[in-house]
Design a protein around this motif. Structure first.
Motif, PDB file in Angstrom:
ATOM      1  N   ASP A 160       0.836  -1.201   0.000  1.00 15.58           N
ATOM      2  CA  ASP A 160       0.000   0.000   0.000  1.00 15.58           C
ATOM      3  C   ASP A 160       0.871   1.251   0.000  1.00 15.58           C
ATOM      4  OD1 ASP A 160      -2.018   1.812   0.173  1.00 15.58           O
ATOM      5  OD2 ASP A 160      -2.782   1.144   2.111  1.00 15.58           O
ATOM      6  N   ASP A 161       0.614   2.153  -0.960  1.00 13.24           N
ATOM      7  CA  ASP A 161       1.411   3.379  -1.048  1.00 13.24           C
ATOM      8  C   ASP A 161       0.695   4.592  -0.452  1.00 13.24           C
ATOM      9  OD1 ASP A 161      -0.474   4.199  -3.063  1.00 13.24           O
ATOM     10  OD2 ASP A 161       0.708   3.091  -4.533  1.00 13.24           O
ATOM     11  N   ASP A 162      -0.579   4.440  -0.091  1.00 10.85           N
ATOM     12  CA  ASP A 162      -1.360   5.525   0.515  1.00 10.85           C
ATOM     13  C   ASP A 162      -1.444   6.761  -0.375  1.00 10.85           C
ATOM     14  OD1 ASP A 162      -2.620   4.841   2.977  1.00 10.85           O
ATOM     15  OD2 ASP A 162      -0.653   4.655   3.902  1.00 10.85           O
ATOM     16  N   ARG A 163      -1.211   6.598  -1.701  1.00  6.01           N
ATOM     17  CA  ARG A 163      -1.314   7.757  -2.584  1.00  6.01           C
ATOM     18  C   ARG A 163      -2.760   8.097  -2.931  1.00  6.01           C
ATOM     19  NH1 ARG A 163       3.609   5.528  -4.986  1.00  6.01           N
ATOM     20  NH2 ARG A 163       2.413   4.614  -6.683  1.00  6.01           N
ATOM     21  N   GLN A 164      -3.698   7.210  -2.609  1.00  2.00           N
ATOM     22  CA  GLN A 164      -5.103   7.566  -2.830  1.00  2.00           C
ATOM     23  C   GLN A 164      -5.512   8.740  -1.949  1.00  2.00           C
ATOM     24  OE1 GLN A 164      -7.328   6.614  -5.179  1.00  2.00           O
ATOM     25  NE2 GLN A 164      -5.489   5.669  -6.027  1.00  2.00           N
ATOM     26  N   ALA A 165      -4.794   8.936  -0.847  1.00  4.44           N
ATOM     27  CA  ALA A 165      -5.054  10.113  -0.008  1.00  4.44           C
ATOM     28  C   ALA A 165      -4.749  11.394  -0.783  1.00  4.44           C
ATOM     29  CB  ALA A 165      -4.214  10.048   1.258  1.00  4.44           C
ATOM     30  N   LEU A 166      -3.726  11.352  -1.628  1.00  6.74           N
ATOM     31  CA  LEU A 166      -3.409  12.501  -2.471  1.00  6.74           C
ATOM     32  C   LEU A 166      -4.486  12.703  -3.523  1.00  6.74           C
ATOM     33  CD1 LEU A 166       0.407  11.862  -3.110  1.00  6.74           C
ATOM     34  CD2 LEU A 166      -0.685  13.023  -1.180  1.00  6.74           C
ATOM     35  N   VAL A 167      -4.951  11.615  -4.093  1.00  5.39           N
ATOM     36  CA  VAL A 167      -6.016  11.694  -5.106  1.00  5.39           C
ATOM     37  C   VAL A 167      -7.251  12.359  -4.524  1.00  5.39           C
ATOM     38  CG1 VAL A 167      -7.590  10.326  -6.545  1.00  5.39           C
ATOM     39  CG2 VAL A 167      -5.165   9.711  -6.401  1.00  5.39           C
ATOM     40  N   LYS A 168      -7.594  12.022  -3.281  1.00  2.21           N
ATOM     41  CA  LYS A 168      -8.775  12.613  -2.647  1.00  2.21           C
ATOM     42  C   LYS A 168      -8.612  14.127  -2.505  1.00  2.21           C
ATOM     43  CE  LYS A 168     -12.693  12.301  -0.243  1.00  2.21           C
ATOM     44  NZ  LYS A 168     -12.830  13.644   0.341  1.00  2.21           N
ATOM     45  N   ILE A 169      -7.427  14.586  -2.135  1.00  2.25           N
ATOM     46  CA  ILE A 169      -7.190  16.025  -2.025  1.00  2.25           C
ATOM     47  C   ILE A 169      -7.362  16.687  -3.385  1.00  2.25           C
ATOM     48  CG2 ILE A 169      -5.459  17.791  -1.525  1.00  2.25           C
ATOM     49  CD1 ILE A 169      -4.242  15.863   0.522  1.00  2.25           C
ATOM     50  N   ILE A 170      -6.830  16.045  -4.434  1.00  3.94           N
ATOM     51  CA  ILE A 170      -6.906  16.612  -5.779  1.00  3.94           C
ATOM     52  C   ILE A 170      -8.345  16.644  -6.280  1.00  3.94           C
ATOM     53  CG2 ILE A 170      -6.228  16.253  -8.191  1.00  3.94           C
ATOM     54  CD1 ILE A 170      -3.599  15.007  -7.052  1.00  3.94           C
ATOM     55  N   THR A 171      -9.074  15.550  -6.119  1.00  8.82           N
ATOM     56  CA  THR A 171     -10.454  15.513  -6.620  1.00  8.82           C
ATOM     57  C   THR A 171     -11.360  16.474  -5.846  1.00  8.82           C
ATOM     58  OG1 THR A 171     -10.894  13.570  -5.221  1.00  8.82           O
ATOM     59  CG2 THR A 171     -10.296  13.159  -7.522  1.00  8.82           C
ATOM     60  N   ASP A 172     -11.110  16.646  -4.559  1.00  7.34           N
ATOM     61  CA  ASP A 172     -11.886  17.615  -3.785  1.00  7.34           C
ATOM     62  C   ASP A 172     -11.631  19.034  -4.292  1.00  7.34           C
ATOM     63  OD1 ASP A 172     -12.959  15.620  -2.251  1.00  7.34           O
ATOM     64  OD2 ASP A 172     -11.737  16.026  -0.466  1.00  7.34           O
ATOM     65  N   ALA A 173     -10.379  19.315  -4.641  1.00  7.89           N
ATOM     66  CA  ALA A 173     -10.044  20.651  -5.153  1.00  7.89           C
ATOM     67  C   ALA A 173     -10.717  20.910  -6.492  1.00  7.89           C
ATOM     68  CB  ALA A 173      -8.525  20.789  -5.288  1.00  7.89           C
ATOM     69  N   ILE A 174     -10.760  19.901  -7.351  1.00  4.91           N
ATOM     70  CA  ILE A 174     -11.419  20.051  -8.650  1.00  4.91           C
ATOM     71  C   ILE A 174     -12.914  20.263  -8.468  1.00  4.91           C
ATOM     72  CG2 ILE A 174     -11.982  18.847 -10.803  1.00  4.91           C
ATOM     73  CD1 ILE A 174      -9.233  17.462 -10.568  1.00  4.91           C
ATOM     74  N   ALA A 176     -14.349  21.653  -6.042  1.00  8.43           N
ATOM     75  CA  ALA A 176     -14.585  22.997  -5.496  1.00  8.43           C
ATOM     76  C   ALA A 176     -14.299  24.100  -6.505  1.00  8.43           C
ATOM     77  CB  ALA A 176     -13.712  23.214  -4.253  1.00  8.43           C
ATOM     78  N   ASP A 177     -13.437  23.807  -7.479  1.00  6.27           N
ATOM     79  CA  ASP A 177     -13.060  24.824  -8.465  1.00  6.27           C
ATOM     80  C   ASP A 177     -12.671  24.122  -9.758  1.00  6.27           C
ATOM     81  OD1 ASP A 177     -12.055  26.851 -10.016  1.00  6.27           O
ATOM     82  OD2 ASP A 177     -10.680  27.641  -8.494  1.00  6.27           O
ATOM     83  N   GLU A 178     -13.550  24.179 -10.754  1.00  9.99           N
ATOM     84  CA  GLU A 178     -13.345  23.459 -12.012  1.00  9.99           C
ATOM     85  C   GLU A 178     -12.126  23.936 -12.787  1.00  9.99           C
ATOM     86  OE1 GLU A 178     -14.549  21.015 -14.116  1.00  9.99           O
ATOM     87  OE2 GLU A 178     -15.481  20.181 -12.327  1.00  9.99           O
ATOM     88  N   GLU A 179     -11.617  25.118 -12.481  1.00 11.15           N
ATOM     89  CA  GLU A 179     -10.436  25.595 -13.199  1.00 11.15           C
ATOM     90  C   GLU A 179      -9.229  24.691 -12.972  1.00 11.15           C
ATOM     91  OE1 GLU A 179      -9.452  29.656 -12.680  1.00 11.15           O
ATOM     92  OE2 GLU A 179     -11.452  30.391 -13.189  1.00 11.15           O
ATOM     93  N   TRP A 180      -9.235  23.962 -11.870  1.00 10.45           N
ATOM     94  CA  TRP A 180      -8.140  23.044 -11.606  1.00 10.45           C
ATOM     95  C   TRP A 180      -8.071  21.918 -12.635  1.00 10.45           C
ATOM     96  CZ3 TRP A 180      -4.084  23.976  -8.904  1.00 10.45           C
ATOM     97  CH2 TRP A 180      -4.137  24.775  -7.762  1.00 10.45           C
ATOM     98  N   ARG A 181      -9.216  21.550 -13.203  1.00  9.26           N
ATOM     99  CA  ARG A 181      -9.252  20.384 -14.095  1.00  9.26           C
ATOM    100  C   ARG A 181      -8.324  20.577 -15.302  1.00  9.26           C
ATOM    101  NH1 ARG A 181     -12.766  16.460 -13.837  1.00  9.26           N
ATOM    102  NH2 ARG A 181     -14.306  17.763 -12.762  1.00  9.26           N
ATOM    103  N   ASP A 182      -8.477  21.694 -15.998  1.00 11.41           N
ATOM    104  CA  ASP A 182      -7.646  21.926 -17.177  1.00 11.41           C
ATOM    105  C   ASP A 182      -6.179  22.095 -16.809  1.00 11.41           C
ATOM    106  OD1 ASP A 182      -9.816  21.752 -18.845  1.00 11.41           O
ATOM    107  OD2 ASP A 182     -10.120  23.925 -18.997  1.00 11.41           O
ATOM    108  N   LEU A 183      -5.931  22.828 -15.723  1.00  9.02           N
ATOM    109  CA  LEU A 183      -4.548  23.058 -15.318  1.00  9.02           C
ATOM    110  C   LEU A 183      -3.854  21.746 -14.968  1.00  9.02           C
ATOM    111  CD1 LEU A 183      -3.274  25.908 -13.062  1.00  9.02           C
ATOM    112  CD2 LEU A 183      -2.479  23.582 -12.672  1.00  9.02           C
ATOM    113  N   LEU A 184      -4.527  20.905 -14.182  1.00 14.22           N
ATOM    114  CA  LEU A 184      -3.916  19.646 -13.767  1.00 14.22           C
ATOM    115  C   LEU A 184      -3.845  18.635 -14.915  1.00 14.22           C
ATOM    116  CD1 LEU A 184      -5.453  19.264 -10.196  1.00 14.22           C
ATOM    117  CD2 LEU A 184      -3.100  19.916 -10.787  1.00 14.22           C
ATOM    118  N   SER A 185      -4.799  18.690 -15.832  1.00  9.00           N
ATOM    119  CA  SER A 185      -4.709  17.825 -17.014  1.00  9.00           C
ATOM    120  C   SER A 185      -3.459  18.148 -17.821  1.00  9.00           C
ATOM    121  CB  SER A 185      -5.953  17.981 -17.892  1.00  9.00           C
ATOM    122  OG  SER A 185      -7.097  17.433 -17.272  1.00  9.00           O
TER     123      SER A 185
END
Length: 238
Positions: A160-174, A176-185
C-alpha cells in the motif's frame, strides 16, 4: 551533461519481462534481451526514487493549512519512506552499501524531481501520484529479470502506497473549483515525457534501433495505459 552509470561500463545482460501488479507467478515475457539494467542500477534507482518521494511529500506538510490534508500527506510520505527502507534492506542483504549503490543516481534523479515539482502543491501531489505510479510499474516489469531479489522488490512496490489520499485532495479541489481540471490535465500530460526518459535511460546506453524499439514498445505501451487510467480516475484528460 549527466553521464549515467550504465554508460560507463558494459554490464552483464538481463532479460526484461512484464508482470501484472501483484502477480509473482506466470509472467508475460517481452521478446527482447540485453536491455534490462544491471541489478545495482535497478536497486539504486528504485531505492533513491522512494526516498525522493518521501522528501517531496514531507516538504508539503508544513505549508498545508488543513489538518486532514497534513495527515494524508504524512501517510503517503510514510509509505514511501517504508518502501525506501525495505529496498535499502534488500541492498544490504546482497552485501552492498546502500549509500554507494544509490549515490550515482542522486544527481539525475534529483534533477528529475525538480523538473516534476509543480509551482502549486496540488501539481506536486499529482506529480508524485503519476510519476511514482509509472515508475513503480516500470520497476515491476523489470523485477522478473532478477530472480528472488526481483520478487522481493515486487512485493515491496505492490504494498500500500497511501497515494489515494493525495487523489482525494486533488479531486476535492477540482470539485470545489473546475479551473483546476484543465490546469492539472495539462500538468499531468507534461509529466509523461520526463518520467519516460527516466525509464528509457535505465534500459541500455545505446540509442535503440528500429527493431529494438519495436521490442521495447509493449513495456512503454503498458506504462502509458497505466498513466491514462490514473488520470481518468481523477477525472483528468491524459
Amino acid at each position: 551533461m549527466v553521464t549515467w552509470p550504465w554508460q560507463r561500463e558494459r554490464r552483464p545482460v538481463r532479460t526484461l519481462r512484464v508482470r501484472s501488479r501483484g502477480d509473482f507467478g506466470d509472467v508475460r515475457r517481452v521478446d527482447f534481451e540485453e536491455l534490462a539494467p544491471d541489478i545495482d542500477t535497478y536497486l539504486g534507482q528504485a531505492a533513491y526514487l522512494q526516498l525522493g518521494y518521501f522528501e517531496t511529500l514531507s516538504q508539503l506538510i508544513a505549508p498545508t493549512p488543513e489538518l486532514s490534508h497534513k495527515e494524508s500527506l504524512s501517510r503517503a510520505a510514510g509509505a514511501a519512506l517504508l518502501k525506501h527502507r525495505e529496498l535499502v534492506e534488500v541492498i544490504r542483504s546482497r552485501g552492498d552499501d546502500p549509500l554507494d549503490i544509490m549515490l550515482p543516481f542522486r544527481e539525475p534523479l534529483d534533477a528529475f524531481r525538480r523538473a516534476t515539482h509543480g509551482a502549486r502543491p496540488l501539481e506536486t501531489m499529482l506529480s508524485v501520484h503519476i510519476t511514482a505510479g509509472m515508475l513503480d510499474d516500470f520497476y515491476l516489469a523489470l523485477s522478473a529479470s532478477y530472480g528472488a531479489t526481483g520478487n522481493r522488490v515486487a512485493q515491496i512496490l505492490t504494498a500500500d502506497d497511501d497515494r489515494q489520499a493525495l487523489v482525494k485532495i486533488i479531486t476535492d479541489a477540482i470539485a470545489a473549483d473546475e479551473e483546476w481540471r484543465d490546469l492539472l490535465s495539462l500538468w499531468g500530460r507534461r509529466l509523461v515525457g520526463d518520467t519516460l526518459l527516466i525509464a528509457r535511460g535505465a534500459l541500455r546506453p545505446q540509442t535503440l534501433d528500429a527493431a529494438e524499439e519495436k521490442r521495447v514498445e509493449p513495456v512503454f505501451t503498458d506504462l502509458l495505459a497505466g498513466h491514462s487510467r490514473r488520470m481518468a480516475a481523477i477525472g483528468l484528460d491524459a
